[in-house]
Design a protein around this motif. Structure first.
Motif, PDB file in Angstrom:
ATOM      1  N   THR A  85      43.040  44.463  36.083  1.00  0.00           N
ATOM      2  CA  THR A  85      41.735  44.634  35.440  1.00  0.00           C
ATOM      3  C   THR A  85      41.702  44.031  34.035  1.00  0.00           C
ATOM      4  OG1 THR A  85      42.458  46.809  34.705  1.00  0.00           O
ATOM      5  CG2 THR A  85      41.134  46.716  36.724  1.00  0.00           C
ATOM      6  N   ARG A  86      42.841  43.560  33.530  1.00  0.00           N
ATOM      7  CA  ARG A  86      42.826  42.926  32.212  1.00  0.00           C
ATOM      8  C   ARG A  86      41.978  41.650  32.212  1.00  0.00           C
ATOM      9  NH1 ARG A  86      49.053  42.326  30.813  1.00  0.00           N
ATOM     10  NH2 ARG A  86      48.985  41.611  32.977  1.00  0.00           N
ATOM     11  N   LEU A  87      41.759  41.076  33.406  1.00  0.00           N
ATOM     12  CA  LEU A  87      40.917  39.876  33.491  1.00  0.00           C
ATOM     13  C   LEU A  87      39.489  40.154  33.039  1.00  0.00           C
ATOM     14  CD1 LEU A  87      42.142  38.397  36.902  1.00  0.00           C
ATOM     15  CD2 LEU A  87      42.307  37.254  34.689  1.00  0.00           C
ATOM     16  N   LEU A  88      39.105  41.416  33.115  1.00  0.00           N
ATOM     17  CA  LEU A  88      37.735  41.782  32.751  1.00  0.00           C
ATOM     18  C   LEU A  88      37.734  43.055  31.913  1.00  0.00           C
ATOM     19  CD1 LEU A  88      35.048  40.452  33.196  1.00  0.00           C
ATOM     20  CD2 LEU A  88      34.732  41.799  35.252  1.00  0.00           C
ATOM     21  N   ASP A  89      38.592  43.034  30.895  1.00  0.00           N
ATOM     22  CA  ASP A  89      38.733  44.183  30.011  1.00  0.00           C
ATOM     23  C   ASP A  89      37.724  44.018  28.873  1.00  0.00           C
ATOM     24  OD1 ASP A  89      39.669  46.114  28.232  1.00  0.00           O
ATOM     25  OD2 ASP A  89      41.224  44.775  27.447  1.00  0.00           O
ATOM     26  N   LEU A  98      47.574  33.186  34.028  1.00  0.00           N
ATOM     27  CA  LEU A  98      47.743  34.390  34.826  1.00  0.00           C
ATOM     28  C   LEU A  98      49.014  35.105  34.418  1.00  0.00           C
ATOM     29  CD1 LEU A  98      46.823  32.702  38.238  1.00  0.00           C
ATOM     30  CD2 LEU A  98      45.294  33.930  36.690  1.00  0.00           C
ATOM     31  N   GLU A  99      48.866  36.425  34.188  1.00  0.00           N
ATOM     32  CA  GLU A  99      49.997  37.228  33.750  1.00  0.00           C
ATOM     33  C   GLU A  99      50.302  38.255  34.823  1.00  0.00           C
ATOM     34  OE1 GLU A  99      49.006  38.605  29.508  1.00  0.00           O
ATOM     35  OE2 GLU A  99      47.214  37.613  30.241  1.00  0.00           O
ATOM     36  N   GLY A 100      51.424  38.113  35.467  1.00  0.00           N
ATOM     37  CA  GLY A 100      51.829  39.106  36.461  1.00  0.00           C
ATOM     38  C   GLY A 100      51.291  38.792  37.846  1.00  0.00           C
ATOM     39  N   GLN A 101      51.966  39.332  38.837  1.00  0.00           N
ATOM     40  CA  GLN A 101      51.592  39.019  40.223  1.00  0.00           C
ATOM     41  C   GLN A 101      50.190  39.494  40.582  1.00  0.00           C
ATOM     42  OE1 GLN A 101      54.333  40.137  43.265  1.00  0.00           O
ATOM     43  NE2 GLN A 101      55.658  38.362  42.901  1.00  0.00           N
ATOM     44  N   GLY A 102      49.716  40.550  39.894  1.00  0.00           N
ATOM     45  CA  GLY A 102      48.360  41.046  40.157  1.00  0.00           C
ATOM     46  C   GLY A 102      47.330  39.954  39.916  1.00  0.00           C
ATOM     47  N   MET A 103      47.460  39.283  38.789  1.00  0.00           N
ATOM     48  CA  MET A 103      46.499  38.206  38.481  1.00  0.00           C
ATOM     49  C   MET A 103      46.663  37.036  39.444  1.00  0.00           C
ATOM     50  SD  MET A 103      45.954  37.891  34.360  1.00  0.00           S
ATOM     51  CE  MET A 103      45.845  39.332  33.299  1.00  0.00           C
ATOM     52  N   LEU A 104      47.874  36.766  39.868  1.00  0.00           N
ATOM     53  CA  LEU A 104      48.076  35.713  40.871  1.00  0.00           C
ATOM     54  C   LEU A 104      47.320  36.070  42.155  1.00  0.00           C
ATOM     55  CD1 LEU A 104      50.198  34.584  38.910  1.00  0.00           C
ATOM     56  CD2 LEU A 104      51.781  34.347  40.811  1.00  0.00           C
ATOM     57  N   LYS A 105      47.400  37.340  42.522  1.00  0.00           N
ATOM     58  CA  LYS A 105      46.676  37.790  43.728  1.00  0.00           C
ATOM     59  C   LYS A 105      45.178  37.646  43.533  1.00  0.00           C
ATOM     60  CE  LYS A 105      50.211  41.047  45.196  1.00  0.00           C
ATOM     61  NZ  LYS A 105      50.725  42.399  44.856  1.00  0.00           N
ATOM     62  N   ASP A 106      44.696  37.981  42.321  1.00  0.00           N
ATOM     63  CA  ASP A 106      43.262  37.842  42.062  1.00  0.00           C
ATOM     64  C   ASP A 106      42.836  36.379  42.158  1.00  0.00           C
ATOM     65  OD1 ASP A 106      42.702  40.570  41.713  1.00  0.00           O
ATOM     66  OD2 ASP A 106      43.414  40.526  39.640  1.00  0.00           O
ATOM     67  N   ARG A 107      43.692  35.490  41.709  1.00  0.00           N
ATOM     68  CA  ARG A 107      43.371  34.066  41.813  1.00  0.00           C
ATOM     69  C   ARG A 107      43.308  33.645  43.276  1.00  0.00           C
ATOM     70  NH1 ARG A 107      40.702  30.245  38.890  1.00  0.00           N
ATOM     71  NH2 ARG A 107      40.781  28.433  40.239  1.00  0.00           N
ATOM     72  N   VAL A 108      44.268  34.090  44.045  1.00  0.00           N
ATOM     73  CA  VAL A 108      44.295  33.707  45.458  1.00  0.00           C
ATOM     74  C   VAL A 108      43.055  34.253  46.177  1.00  0.00           C
ATOM     75  CG1 VAL A 108      45.511  34.056  47.636  1.00  0.00           C
ATOM     76  CG2 VAL A 108      46.773  33.351  45.584  1.00  0.00           C
ATOM     77  N   TYR A 109      42.646  35.462  45.814  1.00  0.00           N
ATOM     78  CA  TYR A 109      41.418  36.006  46.407  1.00  0.00           C
ATOM     79  C   TYR A 109      40.226  35.118  46.026  1.00  0.00           C
ATOM     80  CZ  TYR A 109      37.807  39.258  47.931  1.00  0.00           C
ATOM     81  OH  TYR A 109      36.729  39.816  48.569  1.00  0.00           O
ATOM     82  N   GLY A 110      40.230  34.661  44.779  1.00  0.00           N
ATOM     83  CA  GLY A 110      39.174  33.750  44.327  1.00  0.00           C
ATOM     84  C   GLY A 110      39.154  32.471  45.146  1.00  0.00           C
ATOM     85  N   ILE A 111      40.316  31.898  45.362  1.00  0.00           N
ATOM     86  CA  ILE A 111      40.409  30.647  46.123  1.00  0.00           C
ATOM     87  C   ILE A 111      39.911  30.839  47.548  1.00  0.00           C
ATOM     88  CG2 ILE A 111      42.043  29.014  47.162  1.00  0.00           C
ATOM     89  CD1 ILE A 111      43.904  29.667  44.770  1.00  0.00           C
ATOM     90  N   THR A 112      40.317  31.936  48.147  1.00  0.00           N
ATOM     91  CA  THR A 112      40.059  32.103  49.570  1.00  0.00           C
ATOM     92  C   THR A 112      38.712  32.770  49.856  1.00  0.00           C
ATOM     93  OG1 THR A 112      41.376  34.124  49.433  1.00  0.00           O
ATOM     94  CG2 THR A 112      42.480  32.167  50.272  1.00  0.00           C
ATOM     95  N   ASN A 113      38.164  33.524  48.872  1.00  0.00           N
ATOM     96  CA  ASN A 113      36.957  34.299  49.173  1.00  0.00           C
ATOM     97  C   ASN A 113      35.771  34.128  48.250  1.00  0.00           C
ATOM     98  OD1 ASN A 113      37.497  36.316  51.501  1.00  0.00           O
ATOM     99  ND2 ASN A 113      39.380  36.306  50.294  1.00  0.00           N
ATOM    100  N   THR A 114      36.002  33.766  46.994  1.00  0.00           N
ATOM    101  CA  THR A 114      34.843  33.806  46.090  1.00  0.00           C
ATOM    102  C   THR A 114      34.478  32.467  45.463  1.00  0.00           C
ATOM    103  OG1 THR A 114      35.858  34.282  43.913  1.00  0.00           O
ATOM    104  CG2 THR A 114      35.622  36.129  45.445  1.00  0.00           C
ATOM    105  N   LEU A 115      35.421  31.559  45.287  1.00  0.00           N
ATOM    106  CA  LEU A 115      35.095  30.310  44.584  1.00  0.00           C
ATOM    107  C   LEU A 115      34.460  29.319  45.541  1.00  0.00           C
ATOM    108  CD1 LEU A 115      38.179  29.906  42.266  1.00  0.00           C
ATOM    109  CD2 LEU A 115      35.831  29.525  41.517  1.00  0.00           C
ATOM    110  N   PHE A 116      33.208  28.981  45.232  1.00  0.00           N
ATOM    111  CA  PHE A 116      32.518  27.990  46.062  1.00  0.00           C
ATOM    112  C   PHE A 116      33.000  26.597  45.645  1.00  0.00           C
ATOM    113  CE2 PHE A 116      28.827  25.098  46.582  1.00  0.00           C
ATOM    114  CZ  PHE A 116      28.808  25.107  47.965  1.00  0.00           C
ATOM    115  N   HIS A 117      33.578  25.856  46.575  1.00  0.00           N
ATOM    116  CA  HIS A 117      34.101  24.532  46.217  1.00  0.00           C
ATOM    117  C   HIS A 117      34.239  23.683  47.471  1.00  0.00           C
ATOM    118  CE1 HIS A 117      37.668  26.736  47.547  1.00  0.00           C
ATOM    119  NE2 HIS A 117      38.209  25.572  47.821  1.00  0.00           N
TER     120      HIS A 117
END
Lengths: 425, 166
Positions: free
Chosen positions: A287-291, B67-86
């Motif tokens: 959630t730090r991405l949108l803190d 990206l800091e930490g695996q959580g943010m990496l996962k958020d990026r991957v979700y963006g690539i696969t589900n939210t980023l229109f490209h």
């Protein structure tokens, strides 16, 4: 409706067949002659101020950076008296674009070809062999004509306006004052961010977008799309139609501000039902991405997107701040230069927050990458249809007026109303 | 006097081999779009940044992706696969031989040049992103893991957008 150009000869530009500005013909984005006139009237003249830099990029005397006004490369430089000059990067002698380092510190500018030397304000200071070369027997060979006047051969100087850290320039020395140019409706929103506080530069991102430059202005005058195209905006309530918002424009319809206040996001039938970009169960792993941390100067709105026609967008979206400079490059491409900034008063936590939220923006941004892509596909569509096609911008009617909601395309109509007037099309 | 004064210690060759193998697998993951495997190549507390050389050289902190930490990496991957229109595109990584800066048996510091080519469906291949990795690896149970990867790219202009990791 017929949007076909009346003639394709070099003398005549296409005519906009109907009244108003709610149907924008595709040729407005693709025609090279239309583009040439835009460059002449909006970027290289016609009383328009163009963004070139933030003052914080040039902290010390002699600091310079290369920038653009339209297609012309300029040098933005701080002089010893702290004033800022903007001069064209083109030697008065043989037309050489002599300054090649994108940033640096200089005492003077020297064109390497024949060593013509300019002061930081663009005046020609001197040149080799002006008085000729004296031989041992006293004969003088060559030299410039006796009536050669240094004052007539300086670099092209632009008129400069600095405003609380922003630097604008224009080739038109008869341009109105900068604040008059922006106008009383938009100035307060500029003042909200640029109130005289010192800025700090966080860095730059550059992208080349294969679409017409106006599409980027339109993108940030279009409050209709963010809650539909951008998953993050609709899902996390950063921008969507059930928020309290306002669309402001200047009296000419050229500059605008899209203002809104964040809500909790999540499901709300009126704005999320059937919207495929809305992800009901989406949560962030980190959630730090949108803190988001409200700041004292916001005074309500969480987002203000300012379009200063024709050259720049100024973004405040929660804690992320940037200028986005439009550098046109032919009718079907432009370079888009993002400069992210903060304030000297920011503590380390706030700087880190701004940097984390920068992941939403720029060429890789969770939100902004979509915009560059969609602009490319728009241009592709215009190209494949040819001159007869037109866009339809009739959400909330065909008129032009500020609104107290975001379900509108009024700002785009405002811009094209002004565009038609100046372009005489 | 040793018999072969210019001989390279085996341990140096070993770290070279490990990093080169790692980078080959890394490029392969991204080129195949195997993003979960890509995430698994990082430590839990990793740092992954794609940064313009202009900012890196000037000491400015802004990245294109940070990206800091695996959580943010996962958020990026979700963006690539589900939210980023490209528009979809293939990536092809060509990663040069690594230069090992240090290896203390716990962490390896290394750099490697890379170039990434982009091919959109129905179109020609383009040079997309050129730069170098600045890396810190740690030895894990199953082999190396990236604790930090900075992709410092020379390419001053990104060709519109950068969706997938580099």
């Amino acid at each position: 409706m017929n949007f076909a150009p009346t003639s394709l000869s070099a003398e005549t530009l296409p005519r906009w067949a109907d009244e108003g500005s709610s149907r924008i013909p595709f040729w407005a984005y693709t025609d090279p002659m239309v583009y040439r006139r835009e460059i002449e009237r909006f970027f290289h003249g016609g009383g328009h101020w163009c963004y070139v830099a933030l003052e914080a990029e040039l902290p010390k005397a002699g600091d310079y950076k290369l920038s653009y006004v339209g297609e012309r490369q300029v040098i933005v430089v701080r002089d010893r008296d702290q004033s800022i000059h903007v001069v064209e990067n083109r030697c008065a002698h043989r037309g050489v674009r002599f300054c090649q380092k994108p940033r640096g510190t200089a005492r003077s500018f020297v064109c390497p070809y024949h060593q013509w030397t300019y002061k930081l304000n663009g005046d020609l200071a001197g040149l080799p062999f002006r008085q000729g070369v004296k031989k041992d027997d006293g004969e003088v060979q060559g030299g410039m004509p006796p009536d050669f006047d240094l004052k007539q051969h300086g670099l092209t100087k632009l008129k400069v306006a600095t405003y609380n850290g922003l630097v604008f320039a224009t080739f038109d020395h008869d341009a109105p004052g900068f604040e008059d140019y922006i106008g009383p409706d938009v100035m307060p929103w500029l003042n909200r961010i640029f109130d005289g506080r010192k800025l700090t530069i966080l860095g730059t991102n550059r992208q080349r977008i294969p679409g017409n430059w106006k599409l980027m202005m339109e993108n940030i005058k279009d409050p209709y799309h963010p809650g539909l195209l951008h998953t993050w905006f609709v899902t996390f309530g950063l921008w969507r139609a059930d928020q309290q918002s306002r669309m402001v424009m200047d009296s000419h319809g050229r500059h605008a501000v899209m203002i809104s206040q964040r809500n909790a996001g999540g499901e709300a039938k009126a704005v999320t039902e059937g919207v495929t970009s809305f992800k009901k169960d989406m949560t962030l792993n980190d959630t730090r991405l949108l803190d988001v941390m409200p700041e004292y100067w916001w005074k309500g709105p969480t987002v203000t997107m300012i379009t200063l026609f024709p050259s720049v967008i100024i973004q405040q979206q929660v804690n992320s701040l940037s200028t986005r400079h439009i550098v046109p490059s032919g009718p079907d491409a432009f370079d888009f230069v993002w400069t992210h900034f903060g304030f000297e008063e920011d503590d380390e936590t706030m700087t880190r927050r701004r940097l984390r939220q920068a992941n939403l923006f720029g060429p890789a941004g969770f939100v902004s990458a979509d915009d560059g892509e969609v602009i490319e596909f728009s241009q592709d569509g215009f190209r494949q249809k040819g001159a007869e096609g037109a866009t339809v911008c009739e959400l909330d009617g065909r008129g032009i007026a500020p609104t107290s909601h975001m379900v509108t395309e009024t700002l785009i109509r405002g811009m094209y109303g002004y565009w038609r007037k100046v372009m005489e099309i | 006097m040793p018999m072969r004064p210019h001989a390279i210690a085996l341990s140096v060759l070993e770290s070279q081999y490990r990093v080169d193998q790692f980078n080959a697998a890394y490029g392969d993951c991204l080129d195949r779009g195997a993003y979960d495997s890509w995430i698994a190549m990082f430590t839990e507390d990793c740092l992954y940044k794609v940064v313009p050389r202009e900012n890196h050289d000037a000491g400015l902190p802004l990245c294109t992706m940070a990206l800091e930490g695996q959580g943010m990496l996962k958020d990026r991957v979700y963006g690539i696969t589900n939210t980023l229109f490209h528009a979809p595109y293939y990536q092809r990584h060509v990663i040069g031989g690594a230069r090992i800066l240090s290896d203390n048996g716990i962490t390896i510091e290394a750099t490697a040049n890379y170039s990434v080519f982009r091919t959109k469906p129905g179109s020609v291949s383009e040079v997309y992103n050129v730069g170098r990795y600045l890396d810190r690896f740690v030895y894990g149970d199953q082999g190396l893991l990236l604790q930090e990867r900075l992709c410092v790219f020379d390419s001053e202009l990104i060709l519109n957008s950068l969706i997938y990791p580099i």
